[in-house]
Scaffold this motif. Sequence first.
Motif, mmCIF file in Angstrom:
data_model
loop_
_atom_site.group_PDB
_atom_site.id
_atom_site.type_symbol
_atom_site.label_atom_id
_atom_site.label_comp_id
_atom_site.label_asym_id
_atom_site.label_seq_id
_atom_site.Cartn_x
_atom_site.Cartn_y
_atom_site.Cartn_z
ATOM 1 N N HIS A 70 60.631 22.099 75.723
ATOM 2 C CA HIS A 70 61.098 23.128 74.787
ATOM 3 C C HIS A 70 62.440 22.697 74.195
ATOM 4 O O HIS A 70 63.401 22.458 74.919
ATOM 5 N N ALA A 71 62.507 22.628 72.868
ATOM 6 C CA ALA A 71 63.680 22.063 72.189
ATOM 7 C C ALA A 71 64.690 23.124 71.755
ATOM 8 O O ALA A 71 65.445 22.910 70.808
ATOM 9 N N MET A 72 64.747 24.257 72.448
ATOM 10 C CA MET A 72 65.649 25.329 72.037
ATOM 11 C C MET A 72 67.119 24.904 71.995
ATOM 12 O O MET A 72 67.845 25.293 71.057
ATOM 13 N N PRO A 73 67.637 24.116 72.946
ATOM 14 C CA PRO A 73 69.053 23.718 72.837
ATOM 15 C C PRO A 73 69.360 22.985 71.539
ATOM 16 O O PRO A 73 70.397 23.227 70.907
ATOM 17 N N ILE A 74 68.444 22.113 71.121
ATOM 18 C CA ILE A 74 68.634 21.370 69.882
ATOM 19 C C ILE A 74 68.517 22.292 68.676
ATOM 20 O O ILE A 74 69.330 22.249 67.743
ATOM 21 N N ALA A 75 67.499 23.140 68.684
ATOM 22 C CA ALA A 75 67.276 24.032 67.546
ATOM 23 C C ALA A 75 68.454 24.979 67.337
ATOM 24 O O ALA A 75 68.909 25.192 66.208
ATOM 25 N N LEU A 76 68.957 25.561 68.415
ATOM 26 C CA LEU A 76 70.099 26.475 68.305
ATOM 27 C C LEU A 76 71.351 25.752 67.836
ATOM 28 O O LEU A 76 72.142 26.295 67.055
ATOM 29 N N ALA A 77 71.549 24.529 68.319
ATOM 30 C CA ALA A 77 72.715 23.753 67.887
ATOM 31 C C ALA A 77 72.642 23.444 66.391
ATOM 32 O O ALA A 77 73.651 23.513 65.679
ATOM 33 N N LEU A 78 71.450 23.118 65.903
ATOM 34 C CA LEU A 78 71.276 22.860 64.472
ATOM 35 C C LEU A 78 71.510 24.135 63.654
ATOM 36 O O LEU A 78 72.190 24.110 62.622
ATOM 37 N N ASP A 79 70.932 25.251 64.119
ATOM 38 C CA ASP A 79 71.120 26.516 63.405
ATOM 39 C C ASP A 79 72.594 26.892 63.334
ATOM 40 O O ASP A 79 73.092 27.331 62.293
ATOM 41 N N SER A 80 73.295 26.736 64.451
ATOM 42 C CA SER A 80 74.716 27.096 64.492
ATOM 43 C C SER A 80 75.540 26.214 63.561
ATOM 44 O O SER A 80 76.441 26.699 62.870
ATOM 45 N N LEU A 81 75.231 24.920 63.534
ATOM 46 C CA LEU A 81 75.948 24.023 62.641
ATOM 47 C C LEU A 81 75.728 24.420 61.188
ATOM 48 O O LEU A 81 76.681 24.469 60.394
ATOM 49 N N ARG A 82 74.489 24.723 60.823
ATOM 50 C CA ARG A 82 74.225 25.091 59.428
ATOM 51 C C ARG A 82 74.950 26.375 59.040
ATOM 52 O O ARG A 82 75.485 26.486 57.940
ATOM 53 N N LEU A 83 74.964 27.341 59.932
ATOM 54 C CA LEU A 83 75.665 28.588 59.626
ATOM 55 C C LEU A 83 77.153 28.347 59.419
ATOM 56 O O LEU A 83 77.774 28.908 58.513
ATOM 57 N N SER A 84 77.735 27.480 60.242
ATOM 58 C CA SER A 84 79.167 27.200 60.089
ATOM 59 C C SER A 84 79.430 26.415 58.808
ATOM 60 O O SER A 84 80.440 26.645 58.130
ATOM 61 N N LEU A 85 78.525 25.515 58.443
ATOM 62 C CA LEU A 85 78.708 24.750 57.205
ATOM 63 C C LEU A 85 78.514 25.626 55.965
ATOM 64 O O LEU A 85 79.088 25.342 54.912
ATOM 65 N N HIS A 86 77.726 26.682 56.086
ATOM 66 C CA HIS A 86 77.613 27.621 54.971
ATOM 67 C C HIS A 86 78.973 28.226 54.646
ATOM 68 O O HIS A 86 79.346 28.355 53.471
ATOM 69 N N ALA A 114 64.366 23.119 61.852
ATOM 70 C CA ALA A 114 65.829 23.211 61.817
ATOM 71 C C ALA A 114 66.450 21.892 61.381
ATOM 72 O O ALA A 114 67.436 21.871 60.631
ATOM 73 N N ALA A 115 65.876 20.784 61.830
ATOM 74 C CA ALA A 115 66.392 19.475 61.424
ATOM 75 C C ALA A 115 66.183 19.241 59.933
ATOM 76 O O ALA A 115 67.078 18.735 59.238
ATOM 77 N N ALA A 116 65.001 19.610 59.426
ATOM 78 C CA ALA A 116 64.735 19.443 57.994
ATOM 79 C C ALA A 116 65.661 20.311 57.151
ATOM 80 O O ALA A 116 66.184 19.873 56.114
ATOM 81 N N LEU A 117 65.903 21.530 57.584
ATOM 82 C CA LEU A 117 66.820 22.419 56.876
ATOM 83 C C LEU A 117 68.235 21.871 56.874
ATOM 84 O O LEU A 117 68.983 22.020 55.893
ATOM 85 N N THR A 118 68.620 21.226 57.960
ATOM 86 C CA THR A 118 69.974 20.664 58.049
ATOM 87 C C THR A 118 70.164 19.554 57.032
ATOM 88 O O THR A 118 71.207 19.463 56.376
ATOM 89 N N LYS A 119 69.154 18.704 56.881
ATOM 90 C CA LYS A 119 69.235 17.650 55.861
ATOM 91 C C LYS A 119 69.362 18.260 54.468
ATOM 92 O O LYS A 119 70.169 17.811 53.641
ATOM 93 N N GLN A 120 68.573 19.280 54.188
ATOM 94 C CA GLN A 120 68.648 19.943 52.885
ATOM 95 C C GLN A 120 70.035 20.536 52.653
ATOM 96 O O GLN A 120 70.608 20.417 51.560
#
Length: 474
Positions: A293-309, A386-392
Amino acid sequence: MEPIEISGTGLTPLDAVSLGQRRTPVRLSDETRKRMQESAQVVAEVAARRPVYGRTTGVGANRDMLTSDPEHGTRLLASHSTTGTTSYPQDVVRLGLLIRVNQLAAGGSGLEPAVADAIIGLLNDDNLPDLHRGGAIGTGDLGPLAELGLALGDVIEGTSALPLLSSNALTLAECCLAYVDASTLINVVPLVGALTHVALRGNAEVYDVRVHEARPQPGQLRVARRMRELLDDLPLKPARVQDPFGLRAFAQVLGPAVDHSDALGNSIRIDINAAAENPLVAGDTVLHNGNWHAMPIALALDSLRLSLHSVATLSTTRVANLVDPDYTGLSRFLASGAETSSGVMMIEYVAHDALAAVRSSAQPATLGTATLSRGAELHASFAPQAAALTKQLLDALREVLASELVTAVRAIRLAGLTPVDLAPAAVAPWLADALAALPDDLADRSLREDLEIARGLLTQWGDRQVEHPAESGS
Protein backbone atom coordinates in the motif's frame (compact mmCIF):
# COMPACT_ATOMS: atom_id res chain seq x y z
CA MET A 1 32.23 2.16 -16.87
CA GLU A 2 32.65 0.07 -13.72
CA PRO A 3 29.30 -1.42 -12.62
CA ILE A 4 27.73 -0.17 -9.40
CA GLU A 5 26.82 -2.87 -6.89
CA ILE A 6 23.16 -3.09 -5.94
CA SER A 7 22.65 -4.14 -2.34
CA GLY A 8 19.12 -3.06 -1.37
CA THR A 9 20.37 -0.34 0.96
CA GLY A 10 21.56 3.26 0.80
CA LEU A 11 20.00 4.27 -2.53
CA THR A 12 18.67 7.85 -2.48
CA PRO A 13 16.16 9.29 -4.95
CA LEU A 14 18.82 11.61 -6.37
CA ASP A 15 21.30 8.74 -6.73
CA ALA A 16 18.67 6.60 -8.45
CA VAL A 17 17.81 9.33 -10.95
CA SER A 18 21.50 9.98 -11.63
CA LEU A 19 22.23 6.28 -12.20
CA GLY A 20 19.28 6.04 -14.59
CA GLN A 21 20.17 9.17 -16.53
CA ARG A 22 23.82 8.13 -16.90
CA ARG A 23 22.78 4.56 -17.75
CA THR A 24 25.37 3.34 -15.29
CA PRO A 25 25.81 -0.46 -15.43
CA VAL A 26 24.87 -2.30 -12.24
CA ARG A 27 25.38 -5.73 -10.71
CA LEU A 28 24.32 -7.66 -7.62
CA SER A 29 26.76 -7.78 -4.74
CA ASP A 30 27.82 -11.22 -3.52
CA GLU A 31 26.09 -10.59 -0.21
CA THR A 32 22.87 -9.71 -2.02
CA ARG A 33 23.05 -12.84 -4.14
CA LYS A 34 23.44 -14.97 -1.00
CA ARG A 35 20.57 -13.19 0.75
CA MET A 36 18.21 -13.72 -2.18
CA GLN A 37 19.14 -17.38 -2.47
CA GLU A 38 18.48 -18.00 1.21
CA SER A 39 15.14 -16.17 0.91
CA ALA A 40 14.13 -18.38 -2.01
CA GLN A 41 14.93 -21.52 -0.02
CA VAL A 42 12.87 -20.35 2.95
CA VAL A 43 9.74 -19.61 0.92
CA ALA A 44 9.99 -22.95 -0.90
CA GLU A 45 10.15 -24.79 2.43
CA VAL A 46 7.24 -22.84 3.92
CA ALA A 47 5.11 -23.34 0.78
CA ALA A 48 5.55 -27.09 1.16
CA ARG A 49 3.87 -26.90 4.58
CA ARG A 50 1.13 -24.24 4.25
CA PRO A 51 -0.52 -21.93 1.72
CA VAL A 52 1.54 -19.00 0.45
CA TYR A 53 -0.39 -16.29 -1.34
CA GLY A 54 0.16 -16.19 -5.09
CA ARG A 55 2.57 -19.11 -4.99
CA THR A 56 0.21 -21.92 -3.98
CA THR A 57 -3.02 -19.88 -4.13
CA GLY A 58 -4.85 -17.62 -6.53
CA VAL A 59 -4.76 -13.86 -6.07
CA GLY A 60 -7.31 -11.21 -5.14
CA ALA A 61 -10.67 -12.79 -4.37
CA ASN A 62 -9.12 -16.13 -5.47
CA ARG A 63 -6.76 -16.06 -2.50
CA ASP A 64 -8.60 -18.97 -0.84
CA MET A 65 -8.23 -21.25 -3.87
CA LEU A 66 -5.23 -23.58 -3.73
CA THR A 67 -3.30 -24.52 -6.86
CA SER A 68 -0.40 -26.71 -7.89
CA ASP A 69 -0.85 -25.93 -11.59
CA PRO A 70 2.61 -25.42 -13.16
CA GLU A 71 1.02 -22.91 -15.57
CA HIS A 72 -0.36 -20.78 -12.74
CA GLY A 73 2.40 -18.17 -13.01
CA THR A 74 2.19 -17.99 -16.79
CA ARG A 75 -1.55 -17.38 -16.66
CA LEU A 76 -1.10 -14.81 -13.88
CA LEU A 77 1.37 -12.78 -15.94
CA ALA A 78 -0.76 -13.05 -19.06
CA SER A 79 -3.95 -11.86 -17.37
CA HIS A 80 -2.32 -9.17 -15.24
CA SER A 81 -0.48 -7.67 -18.23
CA THR A 82 -3.80 -6.01 -19.11
CA THR A 83 -2.96 -2.28 -19.13
CA GLY A 84 -3.87 0.92 -20.88
CA THR A 85 -2.39 1.84 -24.25
CA THR A 86 0.01 4.62 -23.20
CA SER A 87 3.64 3.59 -22.81
CA TYR A 88 5.79 4.78 -19.93
CA PRO A 89 8.68 7.00 -21.04
CA GLN A 90 11.92 5.04 -21.32
CA ASP A 91 13.57 7.00 -18.49
CA VAL A 92 10.75 5.95 -16.17
CA VAL A 93 11.07 2.30 -17.27
CA ARG A 94 14.83 2.34 -16.77
CA LEU A 95 14.51 3.87 -13.32
CA GLY A 96 11.63 1.55 -12.40
CA LEU A 97 13.67 -1.54 -13.27
CA LEU A 98 16.60 -0.22 -11.25
CA ILE A 99 14.35 0.35 -8.24
CA ARG A 100 12.78 -3.11 -8.53
CA VAL A 101 16.22 -4.71 -8.58
CA ASN A 102 17.23 -2.73 -5.50
CA GLN A 103 14.06 -3.83 -3.70
CA LEU A 104 14.65 -7.47 -4.65
CA ALA A 105 18.20 -7.12 -3.35
CA ALA A 106 16.74 -6.45 0.11
CA GLY A 107 15.90 -10.16 0.12
CA GLY A 108 12.27 -10.32 1.19
CA SER A 109 10.64 -11.51 -2.02
CA GLY A 110 11.72 -15.13 -2.13
CA LEU A 111 12.83 -14.71 -5.74
CA GLU A 112 16.01 -16.35 -7.01
CA PRO A 113 19.00 -14.10 -7.86
CA ALA A 114 18.51 -15.14 -11.49
CA VAL A 115 15.40 -12.94 -11.66
CA ALA A 116 17.33 -9.86 -10.55
CA ASP A 117 20.16 -10.80 -12.93
CA ALA A 118 17.69 -10.95 -15.82
CA ILE A 119 16.37 -7.46 -15.03
CA ILE A 120 19.93 -6.19 -14.71
CA GLY A 121 20.64 -7.67 -18.13
CA LEU A 122 17.84 -5.57 -19.63
CA LEU A 123 19.22 -2.48 -17.90
CA ASN A 124 22.86 -2.96 -18.82
CA ASP A 125 22.04 -3.84 -22.44
CA ASP A 126 19.62 -0.89 -22.60
CA ASN A 127 17.10 -3.40 -23.89
CA LEU A 128 14.11 -1.96 -22.10
CA PRO A 129 10.67 -3.55 -22.46
CA ASP A 130 7.68 -1.50 -23.56
CA LEU A 131 5.67 -1.09 -20.35
CA HIS A 132 2.28 0.59 -20.27
CA ARG A 133 0.29 2.77 -17.91
CA GLY A 134 -3.10 1.68 -16.68
CA GLY A 135 -4.30 -0.45 -13.81
CA ALA A 136 -1.93 0.91 -11.17
CA ILE A 137 -3.81 2.62 -8.32
CA GLY A 138 -1.21 2.59 -5.54
CA THR A 139 -1.55 -1.06 -4.52
CA GLY A 140 1.24 -2.36 -6.73
CA ASP A 141 2.14 -1.66 -10.36
CA LEU A 142 0.58 -4.95 -11.37
CA GLY A 143 0.08 -4.37 -15.10
CA PRO A 144 3.49 -3.01 -16.13
CA LEU A 145 5.34 -5.43 -13.84
CA ALA A 146 3.41 -8.33 -15.38
CA GLU A 147 4.61 -7.04 -18.76
CA LEU A 148 8.14 -7.05 -17.33
CA GLY A 149 7.63 -10.65 -16.22
CA LEU A 150 6.61 -11.64 -19.74
CA ALA A 151 9.66 -9.85 -21.15
CA LEU A 152 11.93 -11.85 -18.80
CA GLY A 153 10.70 -15.08 -20.34
CA ASP A 154 11.72 -18.46 -18.90
CA VAL A 155 13.53 -16.98 -15.89
CA ILE A 156 10.07 -16.40 -14.37
CA GLU A 157 8.63 -19.80 -13.47
CA GLY A 158 5.25 -20.50 -11.91
CA THR A 159 6.05 -19.52 -8.34
CA SER A 160 7.97 -16.36 -9.29
CA ALA A 161 5.17 -14.44 -11.00
CA LEU A 162 3.31 -12.93 -8.05
CA PRO A 163 6.44 -11.91 -6.09
CA LEU A 164 7.70 -9.94 -9.08
CA LEU A 165 4.45 -7.94 -9.17
CA SER A 166 4.50 -7.05 -5.46
CA SER A 167 5.97 -3.57 -5.93
CA ASN A 168 5.22 0.06 -6.81
CA ALA A 169 8.53 0.34 -8.69
CA LEU A 170 7.24 2.27 -11.73
CA THR A 171 5.30 4.65 -9.50
CA LEU A 172 8.39 5.15 -7.35
CA ALA A 173 10.39 5.92 -10.48
CA GLU A 174 7.98 8.72 -11.35
CA CYS A 175 8.08 9.86 -7.73
CA CYS A 176 11.89 10.07 -7.83
CA LEU A 177 11.80 12.17 -10.98
CA ALA A 178 9.07 14.44 -9.58
CA TYR A 179 10.93 14.80 -6.28
CA VAL A 180 14.21 15.83 -7.90
CA ASP A 181 12.34 18.22 -10.21
CA ALA A 182 10.39 19.72 -7.30
CA SER A 183 13.37 20.13 -5.00
CA THR A 184 15.36 21.78 -7.80
CA LEU A 185 12.53 24.17 -8.67
CA ILE A 186 11.92 25.01 -5.01
CA ASN A 187 15.57 25.97 -4.76
CA VAL A 188 15.13 28.49 -7.60
CA VAL A 189 12.11 30.28 -6.09
CA PRO A 190 14.30 32.39 -3.74
CA LEU A 191 16.25 33.70 -6.76
CA VAL A 192 13.06 34.91 -8.42
CA GLY A 193 11.75 36.25 -5.13
CA ALA A 194 14.98 38.14 -4.48
CA LEU A 195 14.74 39.89 -7.85
CA THR A 196 11.14 40.86 -7.10
CA HIS A 197 12.30 42.12 -3.71
CA VAL A 198 14.78 44.37 -5.54
CA ALA A 199 12.17 45.58 -8.04
CA LEU A 200 9.72 46.42 -5.24
CA ARG A 201 12.44 47.76 -2.92
CA GLY A 202 11.30 45.39 -0.20
CA ASN A 203 12.07 45.59 3.50
CA ALA A 204 14.58 42.86 4.39
CA GLU A 205 13.57 42.94 8.07
CA VAL A 206 11.24 40.06 7.23
CA TYR A 207 14.28 37.78 6.88
CA ASP A 208 16.01 38.84 10.10
CA VAL A 209 17.29 35.74 11.87
CA ARG A 210 15.53 36.80 15.08
CA VAL A 211 12.16 36.73 13.33
CA HIS A 212 12.58 33.11 12.26
CA GLU A 213 14.23 31.87 15.43
CA ALA A 214 11.12 33.16 17.20
CA ARG A 215 9.11 30.66 15.13
CA PRO A 216 11.62 27.98 14.12
CA GLN A 217 9.77 26.03 11.45
CA PRO A 218 12.56 24.08 9.66
CA GLY A 219 11.75 24.99 6.05
CA GLN A 220 11.00 28.58 6.95
CA LEU A 221 14.40 28.88 8.66
CA ARG A 222 16.16 27.56 5.56
CA VAL A 223 14.31 29.86 3.17
CA ALA A 224 14.97 32.89 5.35
CA ARG A 225 18.65 31.97 5.53
CA ARG A 226 18.82 31.73 1.75
CA MET A 227 17.11 35.10 1.34
CA ARG A 228 19.58 36.69 3.75
CA GLU A 229 22.42 35.22 1.71
CA LEU A 230 20.98 36.84 -1.43
CA LEU A 231 19.92 40.20 0.00
CA ASP A 232 22.37 41.02 2.80
CA ASP A 233 24.24 44.27 2.08
CA LEU A 234 21.73 45.28 -0.60
CA PRO A 235 22.36 49.06 -0.92
CA LEU A 236 18.73 50.02 -1.60
CA LYS A 237 16.51 51.86 0.86
CA PRO A 238 13.22 50.02 1.54
CA ALA A 239 10.16 51.65 0.02
CA ARG A 240 7.82 50.70 2.88
CA VAL A 241 7.76 49.99 6.58
CA GLN A 242 5.69 46.86 5.94
CA ASP A 243 5.51 45.05 2.60
CA PRO A 244 2.57 43.21 0.96
CA PHE A 245 2.18 39.52 1.70
CA GLY A 246 4.10 38.40 -1.39
CA LEU A 247 7.29 39.72 0.21
CA ARG A 248 6.41 39.69 3.90
CA ALA A 249 5.25 36.04 4.02
CA PHE A 250 7.72 34.67 1.47
CA ALA A 251 9.62 32.38 3.86
CA GLN A 252 6.46 31.34 5.70
CA VAL A 253 4.84 30.13 2.46
CA LEU A 254 7.84 28.62 0.68
CA GLY A 255 9.10 27.00 3.90
CA PRO A 256 6.33 24.37 4.09
CA ALA A 257 7.04 23.36 0.49
CA VAL A 258 10.65 22.73 1.51
CA ASP A 259 9.43 20.67 4.48
CA HIS A 260 7.02 18.64 2.35
CA SER A 261 9.71 18.08 -0.25
CA ASP A 262 11.92 16.72 2.54
CA ALA A 263 9.12 14.43 3.66
CA LEU A 264 8.56 13.13 0.12
CA GLY A 265 12.28 12.47 -0.30
CA ASN A 266 12.38 10.53 2.96
CA SER A 267 9.32 8.43 2.05
CA ILE A 268 10.73 7.59 -1.37
CA ARG A 269 14.14 6.71 0.07
CA ILE A 270 12.53 4.27 2.48
CA ASP A 271 10.44 2.57 -0.20
CA ILE A 272 13.12 2.19 -2.87
CA ASN A 273 15.29 0.40 -0.29
CA ALA A 274 12.47 -1.60 1.30
CA ALA A 275 11.59 -5.26 1.06
CA ALA A 276 7.97 -4.16 0.70
CA GLU A 277 6.93 -7.60 -0.47
CA ASN A 278 3.74 -9.59 0.00
CA PRO A 279 4.25 -12.25 1.12
CA LEU A 280 7.43 -11.15 2.95
CA VAL A 281 10.15 -13.68 3.67
CA ALA A 282 11.34 -12.83 7.18
CA GLY A 283 13.92 -15.12 8.75
CA ASP A 284 12.59 -18.66 8.50
CA THR A 285 8.96 -17.76 7.85
CA VAL A 286 6.65 -16.03 5.38
CA LEU A 287 4.37 -13.18 6.46
CA HIS A 288 1.33 -11.95 4.55
CA ASN A 289 0.97 -8.18 4.87
CA GLY A 290 -0.06 -4.83 3.36
CA ASN A 291 3.29 -3.18 2.63
CA TRP A 292 2.27 -2.87 -1.04
CA HIS A 293 0.00 0.00 0.00
CA ALA A 294 1.59 3.25 -1.20
CA MET A 295 -0.26 5.64 1.14
CA PRO A 296 2.92 7.22 2.62
CA ILE A 297 4.07 8.16 -0.88
CA ALA A 298 0.65 9.32 -2.04
CA LEU A 299 0.11 11.54 1.01
CA ALA A 300 3.59 13.02 0.69
CA LEU A 301 2.91 13.88 -2.97
CA ASP A 302 -0.50 15.38 -2.15
CA SER A 303 0.99 17.49 0.65
CA LEU A 304 3.79 18.76 -1.56
CA ARG A 305 1.35 19.80 -4.29
CA LEU A 306 -0.87 21.63 -1.84
CA SER A 307 2.09 23.55 -0.46
CA LEU A 308 3.33 24.39 -3.97
CA HIS A 309 -0.12 25.73 -4.83
CA SER A 310 0.38 28.38 -2.15
CA VAL A 311 3.84 29.14 -3.54
CA ALA A 312 2.30 29.72 -6.97
CA THR A 313 -0.52 31.82 -5.54
CA LEU A 314 1.92 34.09 -3.70
CA SER A 315 3.98 34.45 -6.87
CA THR A 316 0.95 35.81 -8.73
CA THR A 317 0.40 38.37 -5.96
CA ARG A 318 3.94 39.61 -6.51
CA VAL A 319 3.24 39.93 -10.24
CA ALA A 320 0.20 42.04 -9.33
CA ASN A 321 2.39 44.27 -7.15
CA LEU A 322 4.99 44.61 -9.91
CA VAL A 323 2.50 46.00 -12.44
CA ASP A 324 1.06 48.47 -9.90
CA PRO A 325 2.71 51.92 -9.80
CA ASP A 326 1.62 52.31 -6.17
CA TYR A 327 4.24 49.66 -5.30
CA THR A 328 6.93 50.31 -7.91
CA GLY A 329 6.72 54.05 -8.60
CA LEU A 330 6.94 53.07 -12.26
CA SER A 331 4.43 53.16 -15.13
CA ARG A 332 1.27 51.08 -15.13
CA PHE A 333 1.96 47.56 -16.29
CA LEU A 334 5.63 48.57 -16.64
CA ALA A 335 4.73 50.06 -20.03
CA SER A 336 7.02 52.22 -22.13
CA GLY A 337 5.87 54.86 -24.61
CA ALA A 338 2.30 56.13 -24.93
CA GLU A 339 0.14 56.27 -21.81
CA THR A 340 -2.22 53.67 -23.24
CA SER A 341 0.58 51.12 -23.75
CA SER A 342 -0.18 47.72 -22.21
CA GLY A 343 3.35 46.70 -21.29
CA VAL A 344 3.24 43.39 -19.41
CA MET A 345 -0.52 43.48 -18.84
CA MET A 346 -0.97 40.05 -20.43
CA ILE A 347 1.66 38.51 -18.18
CA GLU A 348 -0.89 38.51 -15.35
CA TYR A 349 -3.31 36.57 -17.52
CA VAL A 350 -0.67 33.99 -18.40
CA ALA A 351 0.26 33.67 -14.73
CA HIS A 352 -3.35 33.14 -13.64
CA ASP A 353 -3.96 30.66 -16.44
CA ALA A 354 -0.98 28.68 -15.16
CA LEU A 355 -2.16 29.13 -11.57
CA ALA A 356 -5.51 27.58 -12.53
CA ALA A 357 -3.58 24.55 -13.82
CA VAL A 358 -1.62 24.44 -10.55
CA ARG A 359 -4.87 24.57 -8.60
CA SER A 360 -6.43 21.73 -10.61
CA SER A 361 -3.32 19.58 -10.21
CA ALA A 362 -3.15 20.26 -6.47
CA GLN A 363 -6.36 18.34 -5.76
CA PRO A 364 -5.52 15.41 -3.42
CA ALA A 365 -5.41 12.08 -5.24
CA THR A 366 -5.82 10.27 -1.92
CA LEU A 367 -9.46 11.39 -1.76
CA GLY A 368 -10.22 8.66 -4.28
CA THR A 369 -11.54 5.25 -3.30
CA ALA A 370 -11.90 1.83 -4.88
CA THR A 371 -13.51 -1.51 -4.11
CA LEU A 372 -12.11 -4.27 -6.31
CA SER A 373 -11.94 -8.03 -6.82
CA ARG A 374 -15.31 -8.89 -5.23
CA GLY A 375 -14.54 -6.78 -2.19
CA ALA A 376 -11.20 -8.44 -1.44
CA GLU A 377 -9.43 -5.12 -2.03
CA LEU A 378 -11.26 -2.23 -0.40
CA HIS A 379 -8.88 0.72 -0.53
CA ALA A 380 -6.24 2.34 -2.73
CA SER A 381 -3.82 5.23 -2.29
CA PHE A 382 -3.80 6.37 -5.94
CA ALA A 383 -0.09 7.15 -5.66
CA PRO A 384 0.46 6.79 -9.45
CA GLN A 385 -2.18 9.43 -10.06
CA ALA A 386 -0.59 11.65 -7.39
CA ALA A 387 2.77 11.35 -9.14
CA ALA A 388 1.25 12.28 -12.51
CA LEU A 389 -0.51 15.28 -10.97
CA THR A 390 2.76 16.40 -9.40
CA LYS A 391 4.48 16.46 -12.78
CA GLN A 392 1.61 18.49 -14.22
CA LEU A 393 1.73 20.94 -11.33
CA LEU A 394 5.49 21.48 -11.62
CA ASP A 395 5.13 22.32 -15.32
CA ALA A 396 2.46 24.91 -14.53
CA LEU A 397 4.42 26.30 -11.57
CA ARG A 398 7.35 26.99 -13.90
CA GLU A 399 5.03 29.11 -16.02
CA VAL A 400 3.95 31.11 -12.98
CA LEU A 401 7.54 31.68 -11.86
CA ALA A 402 8.63 32.57 -15.40
CA SER A 403 5.89 35.21 -15.44
CA GLU A 404 7.20 36.69 -12.20
CA LEU A 405 10.80 36.61 -13.42
CA VAL A 406 10.03 38.42 -16.69
CA THR A 407 8.02 41.05 -14.84
CA ALA A 408 10.59 41.60 -12.09
CA VAL A 409 13.47 42.01 -14.53
CA ARG A 410 11.46 44.46 -16.63
CA ALA A 411 10.68 46.53 -13.52
CA ILE A 412 14.37 46.59 -12.61
CA ARG A 413 15.24 47.76 -16.15
CA LEU A 414 12.66 50.54 -16.01
CA ALA A 415 13.98 51.63 -12.62
CA GLY A 416 17.42 51.97 -14.20
CA LEU A 417 19.05 49.56 -11.76
CA THR A 418 22.08 47.49 -12.76
CA PRO A 419 23.98 44.69 -11.06
CA VAL A 420 26.56 47.30 -10.00
CA ASP A 421 23.80 49.10 -8.09
CA LEU A 422 23.03 45.91 -6.16
CA ALA A 423 26.59 44.95 -5.27
CA PRO A 424 27.86 43.59 -2.96
CA ALA A 425 24.59 41.71 -2.41
CA ALA A 426 24.73 38.15 -3.76
CA VAL A 427 21.60 38.74 -5.86
CA ALA A 428 23.62 40.97 -8.23
CA PRO A 429 25.12 38.17 -10.41
CA TRP A 430 21.70 36.58 -10.82
CA LEU A 431 20.33 39.89 -12.06
CA ALA A 432 23.24 40.16 -14.49
CA ASP A 433 22.39 36.70 -15.80
CA ALA A 434 18.73 37.60 -16.27
CA LEU A 435 19.47 40.95 -17.92
CA ALA A 436 21.80 39.25 -20.38
CA ALA A 437 19.25 36.58 -21.28
CA LEU A 438 15.99 38.54 -21.48
CA PRO A 439 15.34 41.04 -24.33
CA ASP A 440 15.62 44.72 -23.40
CA ASP A 441 12.92 45.84 -25.85
CA LEU A 442 10.25 47.60 -23.74
CA ALA A 443 7.86 48.33 -26.62
CA ASP A 444 4.44 46.67 -26.70
CA ARG A 445 4.99 43.23 -28.25
CA SER A 446 4.39 39.55 -27.63
CA LEU A 447 6.25 38.42 -24.52
CA ARG A 448 5.99 34.73 -25.38
CA GLU A 449 9.69 34.52 -26.25
CA ASP A 450 10.57 36.24 -22.98
CA LEU A 451 8.59 33.63 -21.05
CA GLU A 452 10.31 30.80 -22.93
CA ILE A 453 13.70 32.31 -22.09
CA ALA A 454 12.66 32.72 -18.46
CA ARG A 455 11.61 29.07 -18.25
CA GLY A 456 15.02 28.12 -19.63
CA LEU A 457 16.70 30.35 -17.05
CA LEU A 458 14.81 28.62 -14.25
CA THR A 459 16.12 25.27 -15.48
CA GLN A 460 19.69 26.58 -15.82
CA TRP A 461 19.59 28.16 -12.39
CA GLY A 462 18.27 24.96 -10.88
CA ASP A 463 21.14 23.00 -12.43
CA ARG A 464 23.62 25.50 -11.00
CA GLN A 465 22.39 25.17 -7.43
CA VAL A 466 24.67 22.95 -5.41
CA GLU A 467 22.27 22.12 -2.59
CA HIS A 468 18.98 20.32 -3.18
CA PRO A 469 16.93 21.45 -0.17
CA ALA A 470 14.78 18.36 0.03
CA GLU A 471 17.71 15.99 -0.50
CA SER A 472 19.37 17.28 2.67
CA GLY A 473 16.42 15.93 4.62
CA SER A 474 16.60 12.45 3.12
